[in-house]
Design a protein around this motif. Structure first.
Motif, PDB file in Angstrom:
ATOM      1  N   TYR A  40       0.849  -1.369   0.194  1.00 23.16           N
ATOM      2  CA  TYR A  40      -0.080   0.096  -0.038  1.00 23.16           C
ATOM      3  C   TYR A  40       0.936   1.148  -0.020  1.00 23.16           C
ATOM      4  CZ  TYR A  40      -3.983   3.080   1.159  1.00 23.16           C
ATOM      5  OH  TYR A  40      -5.030   4.068   1.383  1.00 23.16           O
ATOM      6  N   PHE A  41       2.107   1.184   0.846  1.00 18.68           N
ATOM      7  CA  PHE A  41       2.844   2.448   0.770  1.00 18.68           C
ATOM      8  C   PHE A  41       3.532   2.740  -0.404  1.00 18.68           C
ATOM      9  CE2 PHE A  41       3.631   1.846   5.358  1.00 18.68           C
ATOM     10  CZ  PHE A  41       3.100   3.045   5.794  1.00 18.68           C
ATOM     11  N   THR A  42       3.900   1.438  -1.263  1.00 16.99           N
ATOM     12  CA  THR A  42       4.623   1.587  -2.363  1.00 16.99           C
ATOM     13  C   THR A  42       3.913   1.753  -3.811  1.00 16.99           C
ATOM     14  OG1 THR A  42       5.017  -0.718  -2.468  1.00 16.99           O
ATOM     15  CG2 THR A  42       6.657   0.612  -1.300  1.00 16.99           C
ATOM     16  N   ARG A  43       2.611   1.665  -3.754  1.00 18.94           N
ATOM     17  CA  ARG A  43       1.821   1.610  -5.033  1.00 18.94           C
ATOM     18  C   ARG A  43       1.659   3.163  -5.362  1.00 18.94           C
ATOM     19  NH1 ARG A  43      -3.973  -0.748  -3.198  1.00 18.94           N
ATOM     20  NH2 ARG A  43      -5.078   1.127  -2.380  1.00 18.94           N
ATOM     21  N   LYS A  44       1.283   3.570  -6.559  1.00 20.18           N
ATOM     22  CA  LYS A  44       1.136   4.751  -7.141  1.00 20.18           C
ATOM     23  C   LYS A  44       2.257   5.630  -6.800  1.00 20.18           C
ATOM     24  CE  LYS A  44      -3.967   4.823  -6.979  1.00 20.18           C
ATOM     25  NZ  LYS A  44      -5.111   5.598  -6.553  1.00 20.18           N
ATOM     26  N   HIS A  45       3.439   5.210  -7.288  1.00 17.87           N
ATOM     27  CA  HIS A  45       4.623   5.541  -7.273  1.00 17.87           C
ATOM     28  C   HIS A  45       4.929   6.313  -5.880  1.00 17.87           C
ATOM     29  CE1 HIS A  45       4.487   5.986 -11.728  1.00 17.87           C
ATOM     30  NE2 HIS A  45       3.522   6.306 -11.555  1.00 17.87           N
ATOM     31  N   LYS A  46       4.824   5.353  -4.859  1.00 22.27           N
ATOM     32  CA  LYS A  46       5.060   5.623  -3.615  1.00 22.27           C
ATOM     33  C   LYS A  46       4.349   6.790  -3.053  1.00 22.27           C
ATOM     34  CE  LYS A  46       9.752   3.421  -3.885  1.00 22.27           C
ATOM     35  NZ  LYS A  46      10.894   3.394  -3.622  1.00 22.27           N
ATOM     36  N   LYS A  47       3.366   7.176  -3.550  1.00 19.85           N
ATOM     37  CA  LYS A  47       2.609   8.399  -2.916  1.00 19.85           C
ATOM     38  C   LYS A  47       2.505   8.594  -1.374  1.00 19.85           C
ATOM     39  CE  LYS A  47      -1.522  11.098  -3.898  1.00 19.85           C
ATOM     40  NZ  LYS A  47      -2.840  11.162  -4.638  1.00 19.85           N
ATOM     41  N   LYS A  48       1.980   7.291  -0.748  1.00 19.12           N
ATOM     42  CA  LYS A  48       1.531   7.461   0.727  1.00 19.12           C
ATOM     43  C   LYS A  48       3.046   7.457   1.477  1.00 19.12           C
ATOM     44  CE  LYS A  48      -2.682   6.663   1.196  1.00 19.12           C
ATOM     45  NZ  LYS A  48      -3.438   7.546   1.531  1.00 19.12           N
ATOM     46  N   GLN A  49       3.881   6.763   1.063  1.00 19.72           N
ATOM     47  CA  GLN A  49       5.482   6.837   1.517  1.00 19.72           C
ATOM     48  C   GLN A  49       5.900   8.395   1.478  1.00 19.72           C
ATOM     49  OE1 GLN A  49       8.248   4.235   0.119  1.00 19.72           O
ATOM     50  NE2 GLN A  49      10.077   4.855   1.085  1.00 19.72           N
ATOM     51  N   ILE A  50       5.945   8.978   0.286  1.00 18.07           N
ATOM     52  CA  ILE A  50       6.484  10.276   0.163  1.00 18.07           C
ATOM     53  C   ILE A  50       5.488  11.133   0.975  1.00 18.07           C
ATOM     54  CG2 ILE A  50       6.466  12.108  -1.472  1.00 18.07           C
ATOM     55  CD1 ILE A  50       7.314   9.921  -3.563  1.00 18.07           C
ATOM     56  N   ASN A  51       4.249  11.005   1.173  1.00 15.38           N
ATOM     57  CA  ASN A  51       3.622  11.891   2.042  1.00 15.38           C
ATOM     58  C   ASN A  51       3.708  11.768   3.331  1.00 15.38           C
ATOM     59  OD1 ASN A  51       2.013  13.037  -0.364  1.00 15.38           O
ATOM     60  ND2 ASN A  51       0.285  11.625   0.017  1.00 15.38           N
ATOM     61  N   ILE A  52       4.204  10.785   3.801  1.00 16.57           N
ATOM     62  CA  ILE A  52       4.463  10.606   5.126  1.00 16.57           C
ATOM     63  C   ILE A  52       5.959  11.241   5.482  1.00 16.57           C
ATOM     64  CG2 ILE A  52       4.866   8.977   7.095  1.00 16.57           C
ATOM     65  CD1 ILE A  52       2.712   7.076   5.967  1.00 16.57           C
ATOM     66  N   GLU A  53       6.826  11.009   4.471  1.00 18.72           N
ATOM     67  CA  GLU A  53       8.177  11.455   4.631  1.00 18.72           C
ATOM     68  C   GLU A  53       8.188  12.982   4.809  1.00 18.72           C
ATOM     69  OE1 GLU A  53      10.516   7.748   2.644  1.00 18.72           O
ATOM     70  OE2 GLU A  53      10.280   9.418   1.553  1.00 18.72           O
ATOM     71  N   THR A  54       7.193  13.424   3.876  1.00 19.92           N
ATOM     72  CA  THR A  54       7.286  15.028   3.779  1.00 19.92           C
ATOM     73  C   THR A  54       6.540  15.353   4.988  1.00 19.92           C
ATOM     74  OG1 THR A  54       6.903  14.985   1.475  1.00 19.92           O
ATOM     75  CG2 THR A  54       6.350  16.854   2.186  1.00 19.92           C
TER      76      THR A  54
END
Length: 169
Positions: A40-54
């Motif tokens: 889930y974190f890494t689908r759609k170009h890592k959108k969830k992961q990038i949002n949390i990191e930002t």
């Protein structure tokens, strides 16, 4: 004459900032999450992961999922359901790290951990939301029906927006 001094000051501050960067993380926390959440974190170009990191000024290190073997037939095998269940039960360690060496780094890691924990609770309550999306396709008749349905919905939205009382004329 003052422009050169300003340019020199910005260059020296950039050099100081780059020399202060530490390649090793100042604070890090490890957390175990279900393997399904890593997808889930890494689908759609890592959108969830990038949002949390930002949002939390941290870096998430998530292990890459193993590559799946191509399916030879569309008939489900008896072991396929077990494989999906195993993915839901299998835990994976992720690392949350912050490069900030102050107390803020600890706060950033805690904030990221909190966001992931909320996502974990949501997964426990609604696991169907975290399953991989169906890839498009179907028969030509099903595709035509889906296209017609989308066009009807689009027309209905247009019609309701025309009838809206707050619309400027």
């Amino acid at each position: 004459g003052g422009d050169k001094k300003d340019a020199n000051n910005t260059n020296s501050s950039k050099q100081e900032a780059s020399s202060n960067k530490n390649p090793q993380a100042a604070h890090s926390v490890e957390m175990e999450i279900p393997f399904v959440l890593t997808r889930y974190f890494t689908r759609k170009h890592k959108k969830k992961q990038i949002n949390i990191e930002t949002a939390t000024k941290t870096k998430l290190t998530i292990p890459k999922p193993p590559k799946q073997q191509p399916k030879e037939s569309k008939e489900p095998k008896q072991g396929d359901d077990d494989a999906d269940a195993d993915d839901a039960l299998r835990l994976v360690k992720i690392r949350i790290s912050s490069s900030d060496a102050t107390d803020d780094g600890i706060k950033h890691c805690k904030a990221a951990k909190y966001l992931i924990h909320k996502m974990l609770r949501s997964f426990e309550e609604h696991p169907e939301r975290f399953q991989p999306k169906e890839i498009g396709g179907g028969t030509f008749a099903e595709q035509a029906q889906a296209k017609a349905r989308k066009e009807r919905e689009r027309e209905q939205r247009k019609q309701t927006s025309k009838d809206h009382p707050n619309k400027n004329v």
